[in-house]
Design a protein around this motif. Structure first.
Motif, PDB file in Angstrom:
ATOM      1  N   UNK A 116      -5.570   7.917  -8.816  1.00  0.00           N
ATOM      2  CA  UNK A 116      -6.403   8.970  -9.414  1.00  0.00           C
ATOM      3  C   UNK A 116      -5.547  10.152  -9.860  1.00  0.00           C
ATOM      4  N   UNK A 117      -4.525  10.447  -9.070  1.00  0.00           N
ATOM      5  CA  UNK A 117      -3.649  11.559  -9.445  1.00  0.00           C
ATOM      6  C   UNK A 117      -2.894  11.252 -10.736  1.00  0.00           C
ATOM      7  N   UNK A 118      -2.446  10.011 -10.880  1.00  0.00           N
ATOM      8  CA  UNK A 118      -1.746   9.632 -12.102  1.00  0.00           C
ATOM      9  C   UNK A 118      -2.653   9.763 -13.311  1.00  0.00           C
ATOM     10  N   UNK A 119      -3.957   9.357 -13.148  1.00  0.00           N
ATOM     11  CA  UNK A 119      -4.914   9.487 -14.245  1.00  0.00           C
ATOM     12  C   UNK A 119      -5.127  10.957 -14.597  1.00  0.00           C
ATOM     13  N   UNK A 120      -5.233  11.819 -13.549  1.00  0.00           N
ATOM     14  CA  UNK A 120      -5.446  13.243 -13.797  1.00  0.00           C
ATOM     15  C   UNK A 120      -4.252  13.857 -14.519  1.00  0.00           C
ATOM     16  N   UNK A 121      -3.044  13.456 -14.104  1.00  0.00           N
ATOM     17  CA  UNK A 121      -1.860  13.987 -14.773  1.00  0.00           C
ATOM     18  C   UNK A 121      -1.804  13.541 -16.225  1.00  0.00           C
ATOM     19  N   UNK A 122      -2.204  12.284 -16.482  1.00  0.00           N
ATOM     20  CA  UNK A 122      -2.213  11.803 -17.854  1.00  0.00           C
ATOM     21  C   UNK A 122      -3.226  12.560 -18.686  1.00  0.00           C
ATOM     22  N   UNK A 123      -4.418  12.847 -18.071  1.00  0.00           N
ATOM     23  CA  UNK A 123      -5.430  13.619 -18.776  1.00  0.00           C
ATOM     24  C   UNK A 123      -4.928  15.038 -19.057  1.00  0.00           C
ATOM     25  N   UNK A 124      -4.203  15.626 -18.090  1.00  0.00           N
ATOM     26  CA  UNK A 124      -3.680  16.978 -18.293  1.00  0.00           C
ATOM     27  C   UNK A 124      -2.671  16.998 -19.436  1.00  0.00           C
ATOM     28  N   UNK A 125      -1.829  15.978 -19.485  1.00  0.00           N
ATOM     29  CA  UNK A 125      -0.868  15.933 -20.576  1.00  0.00           C
ATOM     30  C   UNK A 125      -1.568  15.771 -21.930  1.00  0.00           C
ATOM     31  N   UNK A 167       0.846  -1.194   0.000  1.00  0.00           N
ATOM     32  CA  UNK A 167       0.000   0.000   0.000  1.00  0.00           C
ATOM     33  C   UNK A 167       0.884   1.248   0.000  1.00  0.00           C
ATOM     34  N   UNK A 168       0.394   2.302  -0.674  1.00  0.00           N
ATOM     35  CA  UNK A 168       1.034   3.624  -0.609  1.00  0.00           C
ATOM     36  C   UNK A 168       0.412   4.398   0.536  1.00  0.00           C
ATOM     37  N   UNK A 169       1.230   4.877   1.484  1.00  0.00           N
ATOM     38  CA  UNK A 169       0.716   5.552   2.673  1.00  0.00           C
ATOM     39  C   UNK A 169       1.445   6.883   2.856  1.00  0.00           C
ATOM     40  N   UNK A 170       0.721   7.806   3.459  1.00  0.00           N
ATOM     41  CA  UNK A 170       1.309   9.083   3.895  1.00  0.00           C
ATOM     42  C   UNK A 170       1.437   9.020   5.408  1.00  0.00           C
ATOM     43  N   UNK A 209       2.237   8.537  15.640  1.00  0.00           N
ATOM     44  CA  UNK A 209       2.324   8.329  14.201  1.00  0.00           C
ATOM     45  C   UNK A 209       0.956   7.987  13.641  1.00  0.00           C
ATOM     46  N   UNK A 210       0.583   8.669  12.548  1.00  0.00           N
ATOM     47  CA  UNK A 210      -0.654   8.358  11.830  1.00  0.00           C
ATOM     48  C   UNK A 210      -0.293   7.933  10.410  1.00  0.00           C
ATOM     49  N   UNK A 211      -1.127   7.004   9.847  1.00  0.00           N
ATOM     50  CA  UNK A 211      -0.906   6.508   8.494  1.00  0.00           C
ATOM     51  C   UNK A 211      -2.186   6.717   7.686  1.00  0.00           C
ATOM     52  N   UNK A 212      -2.019   7.332   6.520  1.00  0.00           N
ATOM     53  CA  UNK A 212      -3.139   7.575   5.613  1.00  0.00           C
ATOM     54  C   UNK A 212      -2.896   6.786   4.334  1.00  0.00           C
ATOM     55  N   UNK A 213      -3.861   5.889   3.993  1.00  0.00           N
ATOM     56  CA  UNK A 213      -3.745   5.063   2.797  1.00  0.00           C
ATOM     57  C   UNK A 213      -4.076   5.935   1.580  1.00  0.00           C
ATOM     58  N   UNK A 214      -3.065   6.183   0.732  1.00  0.00           N
ATOM     59  CA  UNK A 214      -3.253   7.039  -0.452  1.00  0.00           C
ATOM     60  C   UNK A 214      -3.081   6.232  -1.734  1.00  0.00           C
ATOM     61  N   UNK A 215      -3.276   4.939  -1.654  1.00  0.00           N
ATOM     62  CA  UNK A 215      -3.087   4.112  -2.852  1.00  0.00           C
ATOM     63  C   UNK A 215      -4.047   4.531  -3.948  1.00  0.00           C
ATOM     64  N   UNK A 216      -5.366   4.616  -3.609  1.00  0.00           N
ATOM     65  CA  UNK A 216      -6.354   5.014  -4.603  1.00  0.00           C
ATOM     66  C   UNK A 216      -6.155   6.470  -5.031  1.00  0.00           C
ATOM     67  N   UNK A 217      -5.793   7.332  -4.092  1.00  0.00           N
ATOM     68  CA  UNK A 217      -5.583   8.740  -4.428  1.00  0.00           C
ATOM     69  C   UNK A 217      -4.417   8.906  -5.405  1.00  0.00           C
ATOM     70  N   UNK A 218      -3.324   8.156  -5.179  1.00  0.00           N
ATOM     71  CA  UNK A 218      -2.186   8.268  -6.088  1.00  0.00           C
ATOM     72  C   UNK A 218      -2.554   7.782  -7.491  1.00  0.00           C
TER      73      UNK A 218
END
Length: 811
Positions: free
Chosen positions: A567-576, A535-538, A556-565
């Motif tokens: 979505x961000x990759x998709x948004x960056x691809x759309x922007x390009x 998992x990708x975590x912050x 220490x707190x952990x935030x699961x950003x797997x789905x967010x990352x």
């Protein structure tokens, strides 16, 4: 220092001072007597020296007279006979070097020294005519061994000449000269080890000397104190005392001859004689002074000890009184209840805290039993405190009582028995602390801890608390679920026990950074869970500290950003994709627009004779230019945002680029009668920039300043070093300025300032393009309002090195 010890000290000092003063006066009198005795001795020695010199001169004069008589009356007439007669007279005269007979021209006729015969003597060096009363003269010391010798002889070699005029048979007058040794004038004992003897003429010319002074015959000693005032008269004498604080002495002048004898000795000798005579008295005075000093010190120390004892006694009385007052004040104002009872718990004393706890005066507590004050259910506990059986140490109990205002107060009571001198118990002393508020605070704290624990357990984010060594102290349910680890297997362990080594090391490295720098640490990482899932975590870490600043642990707190990352990759691809689409469509739109502009310009030229037709083609041409400007701006944005576009950086002096843009816009500035003032500084402003893109930014900002400036105003461009690593460029106009709420929004695409009311604002893409260009250079641009009116645009660029060709980082 008190009066008695002061009197002892002053008396001792006065006694020592009197002794020292008396001894000093006596020693001074002895010193003066020693000086006078030495002066009398020196005066006697001067008189003896003067008398001896007179006798030597008289004897030699008589000898010279007899020889002159012999030569003139009954002496032989031939030369050999005359010289033999002079040689006979010279025998037995150790003080004479020889006799000689000179004519009036100085030629030596006869001499007891063979080398002088036939020679010539300088009469001016020898003598003058004799005085009327005598047939001789005493002249200064003459340099030379003989009468006919040169005057330039070694220093200290010479004689004293004595002369007589005599007539010779059958010839003119002649001179009979005797050569007297200068040392013959001093008596045989005239070589004292300590004194100095000078025999001089009355004019100060030295004839002979004995002693330690390095003087030779013939020198002048007129600076001597004996000749300081005037020439000593014949027959006079005197003393010379302490001249220059160096010598003492005496002098004596001859009554028959112009001779003066001076005898002196160093003052140090007189001082040594005096000190030698004073050793005994000085030792006695020293012993007496030391004895008086010791007696004074002993008396003073005894007086001081008595005074200190008195002061300490008074201080002890004062300290006892002060401590008694402090104890009474402390007991009165202490926050605990302090009381004393008899054997049965009857109150004999209670401090002021009694009133604060029970609501009644402490005076009314006397005579009451402590068991009667508490609630009925706690009376047995109070009675047990005053029981005389069992262990008689410190006894404690927690009881409750009801105050006068109806509130129930909880007290922690402690009592201790009071023993008399014979060991019998005669009462109890105790204290009581009101713990009502403390118990309430503990209950509230427990409730708060329960609430915090519940909030922690209900939080959907995985949360854990570790100590500074990385050991887990607690985790919530979300952490257990996210890590798929039960709590009982985690507490007390570290991340390295269940995570891959590289992830555990990264975790510990961020913890060490937090402990070193403080604050908080937030970062992203890819986490491999024990169940194999990735998992990708912050992760966010915060250090917890106590009120004293001590570290309590790491939260220490952990935030699961797997789905967010994702979505961000998709948004960056759309922007390009969008940027590439805009770039492509912009290129495609420019082809028909160029045709429209070309045909519209052709229509304007051919429709000059038809104003209406020409106006229509003019509208088409203006609309096409506006459309082409919009397409160019869209193409610029697309190039900047697209990975296809590139910036070509080179090390350039920004002053040259700014001046080139200013020259381009001179015609527009003159049209509105605007003045452009540039202050670019004397030093080069080097930076790594794309010259065309940087000039595009300057041109755009300067066009805005020109557009919003009133006619006849001025525009200022200022540039310089902000610090060692950054450049600062400012462009200011004197227009209406920018509303504060729009200082940031004007840099957004298709947004114009509300101050643009004349329709000349353009597409609203210029400042957006400027911000993207400056950001690609690693700098920043922002706007503000100047004092006195007008807008100011600030451009900050780094002076750090860039690569020659750097792709745009904006995607």
């Amino acid at each position: 220092m008190n009066k008695s010890s002061r009197r002892v000290l002053v008396g001792g000092v006065l006694l020592i001072g009197t002794l020292v003063a008396s001894a000093t006066a006596l020693m001074w009198q002895d010193y003066r007597q020693t000086v006078q005795q030495n002066l009398r001795h020196l005066a006697l020695l001067a008189g003896v020296t003067q008398a001896y010199a007179t006798q030597v001169l008289d004897a030699n004069n008589r000898l010279l007279d007899r020889l002159a008589n012999d030569l003139t009356t009954g002496g032989p007439s031939h030369t050999a006979g005359l010289e033999a007669l002079m040689a006979i007279r010279l025998e037995g005269q150790p003080f004479l070097r020889g006799f000689a007979l000179l004519d009036t021209q100085g030629r030596v006729l006869l001499s007891t020294t063979a080398s002088e015969r036939g020679g010539r003597a300088d009469l001016s060096r020898l003598t003058a005519l004799p005085p009327p009363d005598r047939s001789m003269a005493v002249r200064p010391w003459v340099a030379g061994l003989t009468l006919t010798g040169s005057a330039s002889m070694p220093e200290g070699v010479g004689f004293i000449p004595l002369a007589r005029p005599i007539p010779l048979p059958g010839s003119a007058a002649a001179w009979l000269v005797a050569q007297l040794d200068p040392g013959a004038l001093l008596p045989p004992f005239a070589d004292p080890p300590e004194a100095q003897i000078l025999l001089t003429l009355s004019d100060g010319t030295l004839l002979a000397q004995a002693g330690h002074l390095p003087l030779g015959p013939g020198v002048s000693v007129t600076p001597h104190p004996a000749f300081a005032r005037s020439t000593p008269p014949r027959g006079s004498h005197g003393a010379l005392s302490l001249w220059g604080d160096r010598h003492v002495g005496a002098w004596q002048a001859s009554a028959q001859y112009p001779l003066v004898s001076v005898v002196e000795q160093p003052h140090a000798i007189t001082l040594q004689q005096w000190l030698a005579a004073q050793r005994g008295p000085l030792l006695l005075i020293g012993l007496a002074t030391v004895l008086i000093g010791l007696l004074t010190r002993l008396s003073w120390r005894h007086a001081r000890a008595r005074e200190r004892a008195q002061q300490e006694l008074e201080a002890a009385h004062e300290e006892t009184s002060r401590r008694g007052q402090q104890l009474a004040l402390l007991v009165k104002n202490v926050q605990e209840l302090i009381f004393r009872t008899n054997l049965h718990g009857n109150i004999r004393f209670a401090n002021a805290r009694w009133q604060a706890i029970t609501g009644e005066s402490a005076r009314l507590a006397r005579g009451r039993y402590l068991s009667d004050v508490v609630l009925p259910e706690h009376r047995e506990q109070v009675a047990a405190l005053f029981a005389l059986h069992g262990e008689l140490g410190v006894r404690a109990a927690q009881v409750s009582l009801q105050s006068a205002d109806g509130q129930v107060r909880v007290l922690d009571i402690s009592v201790v028995p009071l023993n008399s001198r014979d060991g019998e118990i005669h009462g109890f002393a105790g204290s009581a602390v009101d713990v009502t508020d403390l118990l309430a605070a503990q209950q509230q704290l427990q409730a708060q801890l329960t609430f915090t624990e519940l909030v922690l357990e209900c939080n959907p984010l995985p949360i854990c608390l570790t100590d500074t060594e990385g050991r887990f102290l607690t985790v919530n349910q979300a952490w257990e679920k996210f890590m798929s680890l039960p709590r009982r297997e985690v507490l007390g362990r570290r991340n390295v026990d269940f995570l891959p080594v590289h992830e555990a090391q990264a975790y510990e490295a961020h913890t060490a950074q937090l402990l070193r720098e403080g604050g908080r640490v937030s970062y992203e990482e890819r986490l491999h869970r024990p169940d194999g899932d990735v998992r990708d975590v912050q992760i966010t870490k915060v250090q917890l500290r106590s009120s004293r600043g001590e570290s309590l642990g790491i939260l220490t707190t952990k935030l699961d950003i797997t789905e967010f990352r994702a979505a961000r990759d998709l948004a960056e691809e759309a922007s390009r994709t969008k940027s590439e689409f805009v770039a492509n469509i912009s290129h495609e739109l420019r082809t028909p627009l160029q045709s429209i502009l070309g045909f519209s310009e052709l229509g304007i030229l051919r429709g000059r004779e038809h104003p209406k037709l020409a106006a229509m083609f003019g509208d088409i041409h203006a609309a096409g230019k506006n459309m082409l400007g919009l397409v160019n701006d869209l193409l610029d944005i697309a190039k900047i945002e697209s990975t296809v576009g590139a910036f070509h950086f080179e090390r350039t002096d920004l002053r040259n680029l700014i001046q080139d843009v200013a020259e381009e816009m001179q015609s527009l500035l003159q049209r509105k009668r605007l003045t452009l003032n540039m202050r670019l500084g004397p030093l080069p402003l080097f930076a790594k920039v794309d010259p065309l893109r940087f000039q595009q930014v300057v041109r755009n900002i300067l066009s805005n300043a020109l557009k919003f400036s009133p006619e006849g105003a001025s525009i200022e461009i200022t540039a310089g070093l902000e610090d060692a690593s950054a450049l600062h460029i400012q462009v200011r106009d004197h227009g209406l300025g920018i509303p504060p709420a729009e200082l940031e929004s004007v840099f957004e695409a298709f947004v114009q300032s509300s101050q643009t009311r004349d329709g000349s604002g353009g597409t609203g893409l210029g400042l957006a393009i400027c911000r993207k260009i400056i950001a690609a250079h690693g700098g920043r641009i922002h706007a503000g309002n100047a004092h006195g009116g007008g807008a100011v645009f600030h451009i900050h660029l780094p002076t750090a090195s860039y690569s020659e060709t750097l792709p745009s980082p904006l995607t």
